[in-house]
Design a protein around this motif. Structure first.
Motif, PDB file in Angstrom:
ATOM      1  N   UNK A 248      -1.418   5.007  -9.679  1.00 58.66           N
ATOM      2  CA  UNK A 248      -0.968   4.108 -10.739  1.00 58.66           C
ATOM      3  C   UNK A 248      -0.055   4.831 -11.720  1.00 58.66           C
ATOM      4  N   UNK A 249      -0.430   6.062 -12.083  1.00 59.07           N
ATOM      5  CA  UNK A 249       0.389   6.826 -13.026  1.00 59.07           C
ATOM      6  C   UNK A 249       1.743   7.153 -12.411  1.00 59.07           C
ATOM      7  N   UNK A 250       1.756   7.592 -11.156  1.00 56.85           N
ATOM      8  CA  UNK A 250       3.005   7.936 -10.486  1.00 56.85           C
ATOM      9  C   UNK A 250       3.927   6.722 -10.365  1.00 56.85           C
TER      10      UNK A 250
ATOM     11  N   UNK B  59       4.017   8.622  -4.397  1.00 61.51           N
ATOM     12  CA  UNK B  59       2.898   7.692  -4.260  1.00 61.51           C
ATOM     13  C   UNK B  59       2.038   8.048  -3.051  1.00 61.51           C
ATOM     14  N   UNK B  60       2.678   8.511  -2.003  1.00 63.74           N
ATOM     15  CA  UNK B  60       1.923   8.884  -0.799  1.00 63.74           C
ATOM     16  C   UNK B  60       1.152  10.179  -1.010  1.00 63.74           C
TER      17      UNK B  60
ATOM     18  N   UNK C 110       0.826  -1.201   0.000  1.00 55.74           N
ATOM     19  CA  UNK C 110       0.000   0.000   0.000  1.00 55.74           C
ATOM     20  C   UNK C 110       0.863   1.255   0.000  1.00 55.74           C
ATOM     21  N   UNK C 111       0.354   2.333  -0.610  1.00 58.44           N
ATOM     22  CA  UNK C 111       1.095   3.608  -0.604  1.00 58.44           C
ATOM     23  C   UNK C 111       1.222   4.159   0.800  1.00 58.44           C
ATOM     24  N   UNK C 112       0.305   3.809   1.678  1.00 58.16           N
ATOM     25  CA  UNK C 112       0.395   4.258   3.065  1.00 58.16           C
ATOM     26  C   UNK C 112       1.569   3.623   3.791  1.00 58.16           C
ATOM     27  N   UNK C 113       2.042   2.500   3.277  1.00 54.97           N
ATOM     28  CA  UNK C 113       3.170   1.788   3.889  1.00 54.97           C
ATOM     29  C   UNK C 113       4.474   1.970   3.106  1.00 54.97           C
TER      30      UNK C 113
ATOM     31  N   UNK D 285       0.313  -0.965  -6.465  1.00 52.11           N
ATOM     32  CA  UNK D 285      -0.086  -1.550  -7.749  1.00 52.11           C
ATOM     33  C   UNK D 285      -0.513  -2.996  -7.554  1.00 52.11           C
ATOM     34  N   UNK D 286      -1.692  -3.374  -8.029  1.00 48.16           N
ATOM     35  CA  UNK D 286      -2.087  -4.789  -7.971  1.00 48.16           C
ATOM     36  C   UNK D 286      -1.170  -5.633  -8.848  1.00 48.16           C
ATOM     37  N   UNK D 287      -1.107  -6.912  -8.540  1.00 47.70           N
ATOM     38  CA  UNK D 287      -0.139  -7.795  -9.211  1.00 47.70           C
ATOM     39  C   UNK D 287      -0.323  -7.828 -10.723  1.00 47.70           C
TER      40      UNK D 287
END
Length: 533
Positions: free
Chosen positions: A413-415, A402-403, A339-342, A347-349
């Protein structure tokens, strides 16, 4: 000066001048002045120079493609062996993937041997041996049903694939007649490497086709795809066995002067590197009748390479590059799925796999189209240093961006996709530049393989990328995911800063051999002196 001689002098873009001569000397009777020679060289745009057969270039690229297929087929194999449905985001899977990939990377040290062998016996035989070895490794890998056997077989595959990497770079250096041709030929390699996706595609297409029909397919779940891979490798081997030609120069023995022990000044059968060094005196070994081996310079010794400071600094910087780049690649399934928070990419697989695929293709196209222009504008060394400094920016900015973009899934996703593409693009540029620079450092065609082998050996440091997955594995139960991820980003940024700092100290004019006449080597790209090494 003949047209062929001019082409030979430009084949690596190297100018050799006497360090003791401060003022230009007037031309001898019947010779052209330096200005006239330079004007004549500038008029040659590769069209007047003999070109290597497109068929031979295609065969050389097929070797690189075959190595890329074997190199990229690891993760699908582990997916089947681990039987882990969460291979993309699993810390356990990331660790085992890194461990097996480390065994493959350790095989790079064999490049020292392959390069030397290629200088002594020819590039073609080394390349064919590597192709045959990779064919065998694919067959044996099909009967692997455990991680230990997979790691051992993968180590053998890495050992054999290192011969392909050394041979490919050396043969391209041999056949490139001008500096622009060499830049163009090397710039195609990243695009050719994207064809390695054939390996995972074979795995996806054949993984479950025979699993329910026979006990053998159930016992060895990757046998079907590995047999298909081995068949493809064997086809590559047969085609190159029939059509691939030797690129190591083999001039006739009658061109040797027994009294002076000198190679003739006008030896047009040599490549550019040999033409220049053909004017210097070589120590003659005891002569054997009807052999050429004693009439050419011996391959450079490793002790001589180690005494070339700027070359060693370049290889040291390349070692840093290999380490943090491989760390990013190994940690991408873990960081990308977090997750971007972590501190991950969010991004999903399924999307992560597509991003990696299209980033490789797009960066390969950009490198092919823009490499020569970028080098002409910035210079070889300046462009390489710029690439090295972009890496820490990527590793620092990626989790932060991402955050920041967390409010929008599309923005995330774009970043993240942009970061992956930028890293892939910079890596392709940097590796192409290093190969080009290391090729230019060779004193003659009969030492090129040894020097390229040392470069390949330097890439063994990418095996230390296991430390990143090892840290993630060991801290997964005791430390938060966020702290682990940010620690990994910080570690990659630190290593990349070290590589950028070392790249700053790369200096021009490496001395890789001491000759009786003091020579200054200027390796330039076309007419630009900014590209010297």
């Amino acid at each position: 000066m003949s047209l062929l001689s001019l082409c030979e002098r430009r084949s690596l873009g190297i100018h050799v001048t006497d360090m003791d001569v401060e003022e230009p000397q007037p031309p001898l009777l019947g010779e052209k002045s330096n200005i006239e020679v330079e004007e004549e060289e500038l008029k040659l745009d590769g069209e007047g120079c003999p070109k290597v057969s497109r068929t031979q270039l295609s065969l050389i690229y097929s070797l690189h493609l075959a190595e890329a297929i074997v190199a990229s087929s690891l993760q699908p194999q582990l997916y089947m062996l681990l039987r882990d449905s969460q291979l993309c985001g699993s810390v356990n899977s990331a660790y085992w993937t890194g461990l097996v990939e480390t065994m493959f990377a350790l095989g790079s040290i064999a490049g020292l041997y392959w390069g030397r062998l290629g200088d002594q016996h020819g590039r073609r035989s080394v390349a064919l041996a590597g192709m045959l070895g990779m064919t065998v490794s694919c067959v044996v890998m099909g009967f692997s049903n455990g991680l230990v056997s997979c790691a051992l077989i993968r180590a053998f595959a890495g050992l054999m694939s290192s011969s392909i990497r050394v041979s490919t770079a050396t043969m391209i250096g041999d056949v490139s007649e001008t500096s622009s041709a060499k830049a163009r030929n090397f710039s195609r390699l990243p695009l050719v490497a994207t064809g390695g996706v054939i390996g995972p595609l074979l795995q996806a297409l054949l993984a479950h086709r025979f699993s329910s029909d026979n006990k053998i397919w159930k016992t060895f779940p990757i046998l079907s795809s590995q047999l298909a891979c081995a068949s493809l490798m064997f086809v590559f081997f047969l085609v190159n066995l029939v059509f691939l030609q030797e690129t190591l120069p083999t001039p006739p023995s009658e061109g040797f002067d027994e009294e002076t022990q000198l190679l003739p000044r006008s030896a047009e059968f040599f490549t550019e590197k040999d033409t220049f060094l053909g004017q210097a005196e070589y120590p003659a070994a005891p002569r054997r009748p009807n052999t050429f081996r004693d009439e050419r310079p011996e391959p450079i010794r490793f002790s001589e390479i180690m005494r070339a400071p700027s070359l060693m600094i370049l290889l040291c910087s390349y070692s840093f590059l290999s380490l943090h780049s491989a760390s990013f690649d190994q940690l991408l399934p873990l960081l990308g799925n977090s997750s971007t928070e972590h501190g991950g990419l969010g991004l999903p697989c399924f999307f992560l796999s597509l991003v990696v695929l299209f980033a490789g293709i797009a960066s390969g196209v950009v490198i092919y189209l823009g490499f020569s222009k970028s080098v002409q504008r910035l210079g070889l060394l300046q462009l390489y240093r710029l690439c090295c400094w972009i890496y820490p920016v990527i590793y620092i900015a990626t989790p932060l961006l991402s955050k920041v973009a967390v409010s929008s899934e599309v923005a995330v996703w774009i970043s993240s996709a942009s970061s992956i593409f930028t890293k892939t693009l910079v890596t392709g540029f940097a590796q192409t530049l290093v190969t080009y620079l290391v090729t230019n450092a060779s004193p003659d065609a009969f030492s090129l393989g040894s020097i390229m082998g040392v470069m390949q050996g330097a890439s063994v440091f990418r095996s230390l990328a296991l430390a990143g997955t090892g840290v993630a594995f060991s801290l997964s139960d005791d430390v938060s995911i966020e702290a682990t991820n940010y620690s990994l980003w910080a570690a990659m940024a630190t290593v990349s800063l070290g590589g950028a700092a070392v790249a700053y100290f790369v200096r021009d004019h490496p001395t890789v051999r001491d000759y009786s006449s003091s020579l200054k080597w200027e390796v330039c790209y076309e007419s630009s002196e900014d590209l010297a090494i």
